[in-house]
Each structure stands twice: as C-alpha cells, then as structure tokens.
Design an enzyme around this catalytic site. Structure first.
Site, PDB file in Angstrom:
ATOM      1  N   LYS A 247      50.851  34.206  40.227  1.00 40.71           N
ATOM      2  CA  LYS A 247      51.502  33.976  41.220  1.00 40.71           C
ATOM      3  C   LYS A 247      52.912  34.913  41.758  1.00 40.71           C
ATOM      4  O   LYS A 247      53.469  35.289  40.697  1.00 40.71           O
ATOM      5  CB  LYS A 247      51.757  32.558  41.414  1.00 40.71           C
ATOM      6  CG  LYS A 247      50.447  31.581  41.456  1.00 40.71           C
ATOM      7  CD  LYS A 247      49.920  31.753  42.793  1.00 40.71           C
ATOM      8  CE  LYS A 247      48.752  30.844  42.904  1.00 40.71           C
ATOM      9  NZ  LYS A 247      48.137  30.784  44.149  1.00 40.71           N
TER      10      LYS A 247
ATOM     11  N   ARG B 108      42.984  27.549  36.659  1.00 37.74           N
ATOM     12  CA  ARG B 108      42.352  28.589  37.577  1.00 37.74           C
ATOM     13  C   ARG B 108      42.984  29.719  36.985  1.00 37.74           C
ATOM     14  O   ARG B 108      44.191  29.797  37.148  1.00 37.74           O
ATOM     15  CB  ARG B 108      42.786  28.252  38.937  1.00 37.74           C
ATOM     16  CG  ARG B 108      42.320  29.489  39.950  1.00 37.74           C
ATOM     17  CD  ARG B 108      42.907  29.303  41.129  1.00 37.74           C
ATOM     18  NE  ARG B 108      42.868  30.419  42.057  1.00 37.74           N
ATOM     19  CZ  ARG B 108      43.693  31.154  41.812  1.00 37.74           C
ATOM     20  NH1 ARG B 108      44.839  31.371  41.015  1.00 37.74           N
ATOM     21  NH2 ARG B 108      43.557  32.405  42.562  1.00 37.74           N
TER      22      ARG B 108
END
Length: 87
Positions: A32, A66
C-alpha cells in the site's frame, strides 16, 4: 477531508478495536501507498514493510490476509506464529 497516510497508520494502530464486532478481520495492506511513503519506496520494493505490518496486524486480530506476495507472507506469518508459542 481527504484521507491521508496517517489515517491508514491510525487504523493499523487501533486494528484490535475492530475485534469488538465479532467478525473476521481482513488485513489488506500489501504494498500500500502509506507503506511506500514511509519507506520512500515504490510498490515493487515494499515487501519488507508489508510483511512487518501484516505480522503486526495478525497479532492485533487479523484472521484473513490479502497479499501480493503469498509465499513470503506465509513464511513471515509462520515465523510470527512460532514466536507466539508457549512451551
């Protein structure tokens, strides 16, 4: 107001509070932007930061993860799990 990287860090810091809902928690932080901003690295170089944060979020209650880097994440989580064992 617009969401900032610090907002993502706050969610991670307080991740365990979500356990109060009694539902499985998903950690979906792989590569991210907020990790990249802290480390000053592009997505392809964020593996180590993603692994560290994923292990911490599992410690704080994540039951689903994930990841873009499945094998590496599985290894990191196996190591973290071993460290939690009581002998």
């Amino acid at each position: 107001r617009e969401r900032r990287s610090e907002d993502d860090w706050e969610l991670c810091r307080h991740f365990s509070l979500f356990e109060g809902y009694g539902r499985p928690l998903l950690a979906a932080i792989s590569r991210k932007t907020f990790i990249g901003e802290l480390l000053h690295k592009g997505p392809e170089r964020r593996l180590h930061g993603s692994l560290a944060l994923t292990a911490l979020l599992v410690e704080r209650g994540a039951s689903i993860v994930r990841s873009h880097d499945v094998a590496e994440t599985a290894d990191a989580l196996r190591i973290a799990e071993k460290m939690r064992e009581r002998v």
